[in-house]
Design a protein around this motif. Structure first.
Motif, PDB file in Angstrom:
ATOM      1  N   PHE C 448       0.833  -1.207   0.000  1.00 11.76           N
ATOM      2  CA  PHE C 448       0.000   0.000   0.000  1.00 11.76           C
ATOM      3  C   PHE C 448       0.867   1.255   0.000  1.00 11.76           C
ATOM      4  O   PHE C 448       0.584   2.210  -0.726  1.00 11.76           O
ATOM      5  CB  PHE C 448      -0.946   0.001   1.204  1.00 11.76           C
ATOM      6  N   SER C 449       1.940   1.231   0.781  1.00  7.76           N
ATOM      7  CA  SER C 449       2.808   2.422   0.832  1.00  7.76           C
ATOM      8  C   SER C 449       3.342   2.759  -0.546  1.00  7.76           C
ATOM      9  O   SER C 449       3.388   3.930  -0.940  1.00  7.76           O
ATOM     10  CB  SER C 449       3.998   2.213   1.765  1.00  7.76           C
ATOM     11  N   TRP C 451       2.001   1.954  -3.423  1.00  6.63           N
ATOM     12  CA  TRP C 451       0.852   2.430  -4.221  1.00  6.63           C
ATOM     13  C   TRP C 451       0.549   3.894  -3.883  1.00  6.63           C
ATOM     14  O   TRP C 451       0.349   4.720  -4.758  1.00  6.63           O
ATOM     15  CB  TRP C 451      -0.375   1.561  -3.942  1.00  6.63           C
ATOM     16  N   TYR C 452       0.575   4.174  -2.572  1.00  4.88           N
ATOM     17  CA  TYR C 452       0.214   5.526  -2.113  1.00  4.88           C
ATOM     18  C   TYR C 452       1.192   6.560  -2.641  1.00  4.88           C
ATOM     19  O   TYR C 452       0.792   7.633  -3.081  1.00  4.88           O
ATOM     20  CB  TYR C 452       0.174   5.537  -0.583  1.00  4.88           C
ATOM     21  N   LYS C 453       2.451   6.198  -2.591  1.00 10.06           N
ATOM     22  CA  LYS C 453       3.465   7.142  -3.062  1.00 10.06           C
ATOM     23  C   LYS C 453       3.250   7.477  -4.538  1.00 10.06           C
ATOM     24  O   LYS C 453       3.410   8.607  -4.959  1.00 10.06           O
ATOM     25  CB  LYS C 453       4.869   6.571  -2.858  1.00 10.06           C
ATOM     26  N   ASN C 456      -0.782   9.277  -4.681  1.00  7.55           N
ATOM     27  CA  ASN C 456      -1.253  10.362  -3.832  1.00  7.55           C
ATOM     28  C   ASN C 456      -0.145  11.321  -3.454  1.00  7.55           C
ATOM     29  O   ASN C 456       0.240  11.417  -2.312  1.00  7.55           O
ATOM     30  CB  ASN C 456      -1.883   9.809  -2.542  1.00  7.55           C
ATOM     31  N   GLU C 458       0.836  14.302  -2.234  1.00 10.54           N
ATOM     32  CA  GLU C 458       0.138  15.410  -1.567  1.00 10.54           C
ATOM     33  C   GLU C 458       0.890  16.722  -1.763  1.00 10.54           C
ATOM     34  O   GLU C 458       2.092  16.731  -1.746  1.00 10.54           O
ATOM     35  CB  GLU C 458       0.001  15.129  -0.077  1.00 10.54           C
TER      36      GLU C 458
END
Lengths: 246, 196, 458
Positions: C448-449, C451-453, C456, C458
């Protein structure tokens, strides 16, 4: 409202879809969500094995990652319960108290804080709900069959908002699956037997999916289902609440 | 230091700060018809209720239903026609062959079909246990709803021995199969007497 | 846990070799749990009753010193001889000396978990005194030369055919006869002879009333009464925590006890012994055996509130699938697992770990003992006292080191998925215990980390 997303280590590495669904579901409901990238684990596996005194590193890191958010939300009742009951800090206990107060399991966050009363989700399948013990008995997410008290269930309340989803009834609605953290290997025989019995209850009642608000229970039951070459699948509740099958 | 002193001193050292006793339970369950409830519960636990309005009726019941029983004893003088005379005051072991004992109870409790019996109503303590069958006479007006009322009746009365008896002796030790008549009576009849 | 040859997991492995039997054991006890639920639901005030009972017991523990003195004085006035025993050994010696003074060498005994805890039978038998257990279930395990596997249902682990075989061998019933009704009738005849010929009877104590000096014994079979009312000498054995303040408090406890234990509204007999009968000697032994030590442990003292109903065993998913003997202590199941470490922390270091901490035990407990929380707390104590298995201790330290460092965690994760090797379900001393009967989760393409990077920023 700014929510910090707390993704337990095993979900991060094995079940990213549960985490992605949690994030998307919250965003869909208009919540600003951030995932502190430096998070690891809440320390529960150690604490439940009797090593709570070794979790100070985990605790401090957790506080550092999450202290600033309005709420902390996680797709795991068990990890949330651990934080709520056992997170402490030698230097910053005030912050620890604050973190303990604002940490929520996903479904209770949806029902109690966001007060969700409708969802745009469709999942046309027969679903069995596994009431994970730490969420149910620890966080009181559902009424417990042992008590003489009015029934309720936060996860079921949400699942009932999902279009075309059929809940199956179980013979033992809130028996433990036998995962239990290190119990699953330290007491391998009992753990597996409990898991087999729990899975059988769902399968015998026609469930096509087993869902729960705790991925660890599902991982354990999935391990058993796959060994049995069963067609029945496990799915984290976030993935169902966020499902848009047509 | 002897053990008594040692134990007491360790307790004194280790017991936590005094907490108060809770208030008594408010409004425990009451039954609209305690006698009906008593009969239902007694039936569930293997006993039988027989409503009667006189001691003659009890004697008739004994004559018709227990005609083949050899040794019938009672602590009730009203039943002397159908029960053995002069059985009292013997060695308790000698009562081993009693087929039926008929005794009186102070009162009954609807929630669990228990009957309160003290020593003076038994003649000998062993009587309600050693007999093959037990019959108990209780007044209809003396059936209370719950155990709180029951202990309100017992209050601070003085007895050497008293017991709540609920149904015949039983066991489910073998595979949870219920068997009536473990060591004590194999069945129990309760005469509920309404003198009006 | 490495506690020698008899640890819970090892014994549970043996029990689980016969899966059909595990299913049978589980179903039988679940049936009792279901009966308990039904009985509890007949009383709308059930939860208030539990709360009341819990508070009364809190008061008892906070005033035990005075209640014991009050009880002793009243009991003595009533003609009961009161003895105090610091430990199991002294308890056994007191019983022995009473019997010796009477010249008694054959006795009957009704159910008393305290005498099991003290191993009284073995002690007396060594001194040449024959003890006959008169509770049917206890008689059965006694004939089988086994300890009880459950505090309320001592032979719940035995099938009727096995009991039939035992009775055939010892009581001369026909071979192959296994009907419970028939076997119970045979035991009735066998034990009646014992009641009629033994001069001394031992009973346990369910409740002792400080206010009146009386004690209450609850049975369904009537065996405690048959023994006590026929014997010249009655010896009642109780742990010091069995005291309750007033007679009227029995209303609360008697409403809870049998409903929690078996789902009955009350036991068949709830006998109140106030005075010896004319010509009889009545002795009462107050036993400590570690209870005062437990009273001093703030986290664990309320385990002393236990009224021995066995509800926590019936509901425990681990107990139902491992059997009472896997706990290798007189009192099995969840409550046993929080009582036993107080008696011998090393010997019973494994027991607090024989649980998933599901919490069902706490919910059924009629006196609201926080059993699963105490299991967790015992784990901390046992580890700190150095009774945890060392391999596990090392792994746990490595785990904290990695988990408290984001850099190490992510690096380890990338280099072959750190969690696969070190996650709770893999960290242990048994080689791949997860994989034996369960498949591993399939590792996804990315965490997930990761994928998030990508998705998303920010």
């Amino acid at each position: 409202m700014h929510v910090g997303l707390f993704i337990p280590c095993y979900i991060d590495q094995f079940y990213p879809n549960a985490a992605i669904a949690t994030l998307k579901l919250l965003q869909k409901l208009g919540v600003k969500v951030s995932y502190p990238i430096h998070q690891t684990c809440c320390g529960q596996p150690m604490a439940n094995s009797g090593f709570e005194h070794l979790t100070t590193g985990c605790n401090d890191l957790f506080i550092k990652n999450f202290a600033e958010f309005d709420y902390i939300v996680s797709p795991s009742g068990s990890c949330v319960l651990h934080v709520k009951e056992h997170l402490h800090s030698q230097e910053e206990e005030e912050k620890a108290v604050n973190v303990r107060k604002k940490v929520y399991e996903l479904t209770e966050f949806l029902t109690d804080v966001l007060k969700v009363d409708k969802l745009s989700a469709r999942f046309p399948h027969k679903v069995g709900v596994h009431q994970s013990c730490h969420g149910q008995r620890g966080l009181k997410m559902s009424q417990m069959t042992e008590l003489v008290a009015a029934p309720f269930s936060k996860p079921m309340q949400l699942l009932q908002m999902v279009q075309d989803l059929e809940l199956v009834e179980l013979s033992r609605p809130d028996e433990c699956c036998g995962f239990g953290g290190t119990f699953c290997v330290a007491e391998e025989a009992i753990s597996v037997k409990m898991g087999k019995d729990r899975v059988a209850d769902h399968v015998n009642h026609g469930a096509q999916y087993i869902t729960a608000a705790d991925m660890s229970c599902l991982m354990h039951m999935e391990g058993i289902l796959r060994r049995q070459n069963s067609q029945v699948k496990v799915l984290h509740i976030a993935e169902i609440l966020n499902a848009e099958e047509v | 230091m002897n053990s008594r002193a040692e134990i007491l001193s360790r307790i004194k050292e280790n017991q936590p700060e005094l907490t108060s006793l809770p208030a008594e339970l408010t409004a425990p369950l009451q039954y609209a018809d305690p006698v009906a409830m008593f009969s239902t519960v007694l039936g569930n636990i293997g006993g039988t209720t027989v409503p009667v309005s006189s001691y003659e009726e009890i004697q008739d019941h004994i004559k018709t239903h227990f005609a083949d029983q050899k040794r019938i004893v009672s602590t009730l003088p009203e039943l002397s026609q159908v029960t053995e005379a002069g059985w009292e005051g013997q060695d308790p072991h000698s009562y081993e062959d009693i087929d039926i004992a008929v005794i009186r109870a102070h009162f009954g409790v609807a929630e669990n079909a228990a009957l309160w019996v003290t020593e003076e109503l038994m003649q000998q303590r062993v009587i309600p246990f050693i007999c093959q069958q037990l019959a108990v006479v209780v007044q209809r007006k003396d059936i209370y709803s719950n155990m709180h009322e029951a202990y309100g009746q017992v209050a601070d009365s003085v007895y050497g021995f008293g017991t709540f008896i609920a149904g015949p002796s039983k066991t489910a030790d073998i595979e949870q199969s219920l068997v009536l008549g473990a060591h004590g009576p194999k069945n129990m009849t309760v005469f509920i007497m309404d003198l009006n | 846990m490495n506690t020698g040859t008899k640890d819970h997991a090892g014994l549970a492995d043996i029990f689980n070799e016969d899966e059909a039997r595990v299913d049978w054991h589980d179903e039988t006890l679940w049936f009792v749990r279901a009966k308990r639920d039904k009985a509890a639901h007949t009383l709308p005030e059930w939860e208030a009753l539990r709360e009341n009972a819990s508070k009364i017991k809190d008061n008892v523990l906070s005033n035990l010193h005075d209640y014991l003195l009050q009880f002793e004085a009243k009991a003595q006035q009533n003609g009961i001889t009161v003895h105090w025993a610091a430990d199991a050994e002294e308890h056994n010696q007191i019983v022995h000396s009473i019997l010796k003074a009477q010249g008694v060498s054959r006795i009957v005994k009704s159910k008393s978990m305290l005498t099991e805890e003290c191993h009284l039978n073995e002690h007396l038998q060594k001194s040449g005194i024959e003890v006959i257990d008169t509770d049917l279930g206890e008689r059965i395990v006694q004939l089988a030369e086994e300890p009880p596997s459950h505090i309320v249902l001592p032979c719940i682990h035995k099938k009727k055919e096995e009991i039939g075989e035992l009775f055939h061998e010892h009581l001369g019933t026909p071979k192959g006869e296994s009907d419970p009704q028939f076997l119970t009738a045979a035991a009735r005849v066998h034990l009646r002879e014992k009641f009629l010929t033994r001069k001394a009877a031992i009973t346990g104590v369910n409740f002792a009333i400080a206010e009146t000096g009386e004690f209450v014994v609850c049975t369904n079979e009537g065996n405690a009464d048959m023994g006590a009312h026929l014997a010249d000498v009655h010896i009642a054995c109780m742990g010091i925590e069995k005291i309750i303040p007033k007679r009227k408090h029995l209303s609360v406890f008697l409403r809870l006890l049998a409903r929690s234990a078996t789902g009955q509204p009350i036991t068949t007999y709830s006998s109140h012994f106030n005075k010896p009968r004319a010509g009889q000697e009545m002795h009462l032994i107050l036993v400590d055996n570690g209870r005062t030590r437990q009273l001093g442990r703030a986290d664990f003292r309320n385990s002393l509130k236990c009224i021995r109903c066995g509800a926590c065993m019936n509901t425990c998913p681990v107990y139902r699938r491992s059997g009472g003997h896997s706990y290798h202590t007189a009192i099995a199941g969840p409550i046993g697992s929080i009582l036993a470490p107080n008696l011998d922390m090393k010997e019973y270091a494994d027991l607090p770990f024989a649980s998933t901490l599901c919490g069902s035990c706490t919910n059924v407990c009629p006196v609201k003992i926080n059993i699963h929380e105490q299991l967790y707390k015992w784990r901390q104590v046992i580890v700190k006292e150095g009774y945890a298995d060392t391999k596990k201790a090392l792994a746990m330290k490595a785990m904290d080191f990695t988990l408290s460092s984001p850099f190490l965690y992510k690096t380890a994760g990338k280099a072959g998925r750190w969690v696969i090797k070190n996650a709770p379900f893999m960290v242990n001393n048994k080689l791949n215990a997860w994989y034996k009967q369960r498949d591993m989760p399939e590792p996804p393409k990315q965490s997930f980390s990761e994928w998030y990077k990508k998705n998303n920023n920010e």
